[in-house]
Design a protein around this motif. Sequence first.
Motif, PDB file in Angstrom:
ATOM      1  N   VAL A  78     -11.412  -6.173  -4.692  1.00  0.00           N
ATOM      2  CA  VAL A  78     -10.372  -6.831  -3.905  1.00  0.00           C
ATOM      3  C   VAL A  78      -9.297  -5.809  -3.577  1.00  0.00           C
ATOM      4  CG1 VAL A  78      -9.113  -7.619  -5.976  1.00  0.00           C
ATOM      5  CG2 VAL A  78      -8.824  -8.837  -3.797  1.00  0.00           C
ATOM      6  N   TYR A  79      -8.713  -5.950  -2.399  1.00  0.00           N
ATOM      7  CA  TYR A  79      -7.696  -5.020  -1.920  1.00  0.00           C
ATOM      8  C   TYR A  79      -6.408  -5.767  -1.597  1.00  0.00           C
ATOM      9  CZ  TYR A  79     -11.955  -2.327  -1.030  1.00  0.00           C
ATOM     10  OH  TYR A  79     -13.171  -1.696  -1.158  1.00  0.00           O
ATOM     11  N   LEU A  80      -5.308  -5.035  -1.635  1.00  0.00           N
ATOM     12  CA  LEU A  80      -4.033  -5.580  -1.170  1.00  0.00           C
ATOM     13  C   LEU A  80      -3.365  -4.515  -0.322  1.00  0.00           C
ATOM     14  CD1 LEU A  80      -2.145  -8.065  -1.360  1.00  0.00           C
ATOM     15  CD2 LEU A  80      -0.886  -6.803  -3.127  1.00  0.00           C
ATOM     16  N   GLN A  81      -3.340  -4.735   0.983  1.00  0.00           N
ATOM     17  CA  GLN A  81      -2.644  -3.841   1.900  1.00  0.00           C
ATOM     18  C   GLN A  81      -1.201  -4.311   2.006  1.00  0.00           C
ATOM     19  OE1 GLN A  81      -3.712  -1.021   3.612  1.00  0.00           O
ATOM     20  NE2 GLN A  81      -1.547  -0.831   4.169  1.00  0.00           N
ATOM     21  N   MET A  82      -0.280  -3.438   1.631  1.00  0.00           N
ATOM     22  CA  MET A  82       1.138  -3.793   1.609  1.00  0.00           C
ATOM     23  C   MET A  82       1.877  -2.959   2.647  1.00  0.00           C
ATOM     24  SD  MET A  82       1.732  -4.089  -2.520  1.00  0.00           S
ATOM     25  CE  MET A  82       1.467  -2.342  -2.801  1.00  0.00           C
ATOM     26  N   ASN A  83       2.427  -3.616   3.640  1.00  0.00           N
ATOM     27  CA  ASN A  83       3.190  -2.957   4.696  1.00  0.00           C
ATOM     28  C   ASN A  83       4.644  -3.396   4.662  1.00  0.00           C
ATOM     29  OD1 ASN A  83       0.754  -1.799   5.638  1.00  0.00           O
ATOM     30  ND2 ASN A  83       0.370  -3.542   6.998  1.00  0.00           N
ATOM     31  N   SER A  84       5.497  -2.643   5.342  1.00  0.00           N
ATOM     32  CA  SER A  84       6.932  -2.967   5.427  1.00  0.00           C
ATOM     33  C   SER A  84       7.504  -3.261   4.042  1.00  0.00           C
ATOM     34  CB  SER A  84       7.142  -4.168   6.358  1.00  0.00           C
ATOM     35  OG  SER A  84       6.632  -3.914   7.646  1.00  0.00           O
ATOM     36  N   LEU A  85       7.208  -2.383   3.107  1.00  0.00           N
ATOM     37  CA  LEU A  85       7.621  -2.610   1.724  1.00  0.00           C
ATOM     38  C   LEU A  85       9.129  -2.589   1.579  1.00  0.00           C
ATOM     39  CD1 LEU A  85       4.783  -0.615   0.022  1.00  0.00           C
ATOM     40  CD2 LEU A  85       5.408  -2.972  -0.552  1.00  0.00           C
ATOM     41  N   LYS A  86       9.610  -3.424   0.667  1.00  0.00           N
ATOM     42  CA  LYS A  86      11.036  -3.558   0.388  1.00  0.00           C
ATOM     43  C   LYS A  86      11.290  -3.218  -1.070  1.00  0.00           C
ATOM     44  CE  LYS A  86      11.225  -7.556   3.530  1.00  0.00           C
ATOM     45  NZ  LYS A  86      11.573  -9.012   3.626  1.00  0.00           N
ATOM     46  N   PRO A  87      12.520  -2.825  -1.414  1.00  0.00           N
ATOM     47  CA  PRO A  87      12.817  -2.537  -2.828  1.00  0.00           C
ATOM     48  C   PRO A  87      12.490  -3.716  -3.753  1.00  0.00           C
ATOM     49  CG  PRO A  87      14.561  -1.680  -1.434  1.00  0.00           C
ATOM     50  CD  PRO A  87      13.644  -2.462  -0.532  1.00  0.00           C
ATOM     51  N   GLU A  88      12.642  -4.928  -3.265  1.00  0.00           N
ATOM     52  CA  GLU A  88      12.350  -6.096  -4.110  1.00  0.00           C
ATOM     53  C   GLU A  88      10.850  -6.305  -4.343  1.00  0.00           C
ATOM     54  OE1 GLU A  88      14.271  -6.001  -1.354  1.00  0.00           O
ATOM     55  OE2 GLU A  88      14.045  -7.839  -0.148  1.00  0.00           O
ATOM     56  N   ASP A  89      10.003  -5.516  -3.701  1.00  0.00           N
ATOM     57  CA  ASP A  89       8.571  -5.553  -3.987  1.00  0.00           C
ATOM     58  C   ASP A  89       8.217  -4.702  -5.208  1.00  0.00           C
ATOM     59  OD1 ASP A  89       8.010  -5.436  -0.455  1.00  0.00           O
ATOM     60  OD2 ASP A  89       7.810  -7.193  -1.753  1.00  0.00           O
ATOM     61  N   THR A  90       9.184  -3.958  -5.713  1.00  0.00           N
ATOM     62  CA  THR A  90       8.955  -3.130  -6.898  1.00  0.00           C
ATOM     63  C   THR A  90       8.544  -3.995  -8.076  1.00  0.00           C
ATOM     64  OG1 THR A  90      10.518  -1.431  -6.190  1.00  0.00           O
ATOM     65  CG2 THR A  90      10.033  -1.577  -8.552  1.00  0.00           C
ATOM     66  N   ALA A  91       7.411  -3.662  -8.687  1.00  0.00           N
ATOM     67  CA  ALA A  91       6.873  -4.464  -9.788  1.00  0.00           C
ATOM     68  C   ALA A  91       5.600  -3.804 -10.298  1.00  0.00           C
ATOM     69  CB  ALA A  91       6.557  -5.888  -9.320  1.00  0.00           C
ATOM     70  N   VAL A  92       5.102  -4.319 -11.418  1.00  0.00           N
ATOM     71  CA  VAL A  92       3.746  -4.005 -11.847  1.00  0.00           C
ATOM     72  C   VAL A  92       2.827  -5.039 -11.202  1.00  0.00           C
ATOM     73  CG1 VAL A  92       2.148  -3.747 -13.766  1.00  0.00           C
ATOM     74  CG2 VAL A  92       4.530  -3.014 -14.011  1.00  0.00           C
ATOM     75  N   TYR A  93       1.820  -4.572 -10.510  1.00  0.00           N
ATOM     76  CA  TYR A  93       0.885  -5.447  -9.810  1.00  0.00           C
ATOM     77  C   TYR A  93      -0.410  -5.560 -10.619  1.00  0.00           C
ATOM     78  CZ  TYR A  93       3.849  -5.680  -5.702  1.00  0.00           C
ATOM     79  OH  TYR A  93       4.893  -5.934  -4.844  1.00  0.00           O
ATOM     80  N   TYR A  94      -0.832  -6.795 -10.832  1.00  0.00           N
ATOM     81  CA  TYR A  94      -2.038  -7.089 -11.601  1.00  0.00           C
ATOM     82  C   TYR A  94      -3.051  -7.801 -10.709  1.00  0.00           C
ATOM     83  CZ  TYR A  94       0.996  -6.418 -15.689  1.00  0.00           C
ATOM     84  OH  TYR A  94       1.869  -5.920 -16.625  1.00  0.00           O
TER      85      TYR A  94
END
Length: 121
Positions: A78-94
Amino acid sequence: QVQLVESGGGLVQPGGSLRLSCAASGNIFSIDVMGWHRQTPGKQRELVAVISSGASTRYADSVSGRFTISRENAKNTVYLQMNSLKPEDTAVYYCNANVRPNYSNSYGTYWGQGTQVTVSS
């Protein structure tokens, strides 16, 4: 034994993009829903996006229109393409997946170890 291994995290500037990958391996008979969650210190883990075996998707409101989840069933990935990232997207992704192992007639939920995503200038 079923393992999920994430990759692709890192440091990116606001407005940038990252692509996360998560590969499931081991004694797998079939995989149903796969998904991505994220967690920051002191907060509960939250759903980011999920995708069914038939490719139906659902997103958190906070990422809708910016993130895209996809999967390659032949690769159990599975993939997650993340665009237009914001500082509030900062996290550990599981990543997680509902997997039916070869040795069982039922599905269980398995989790990856997490990958850090930091959005900062």
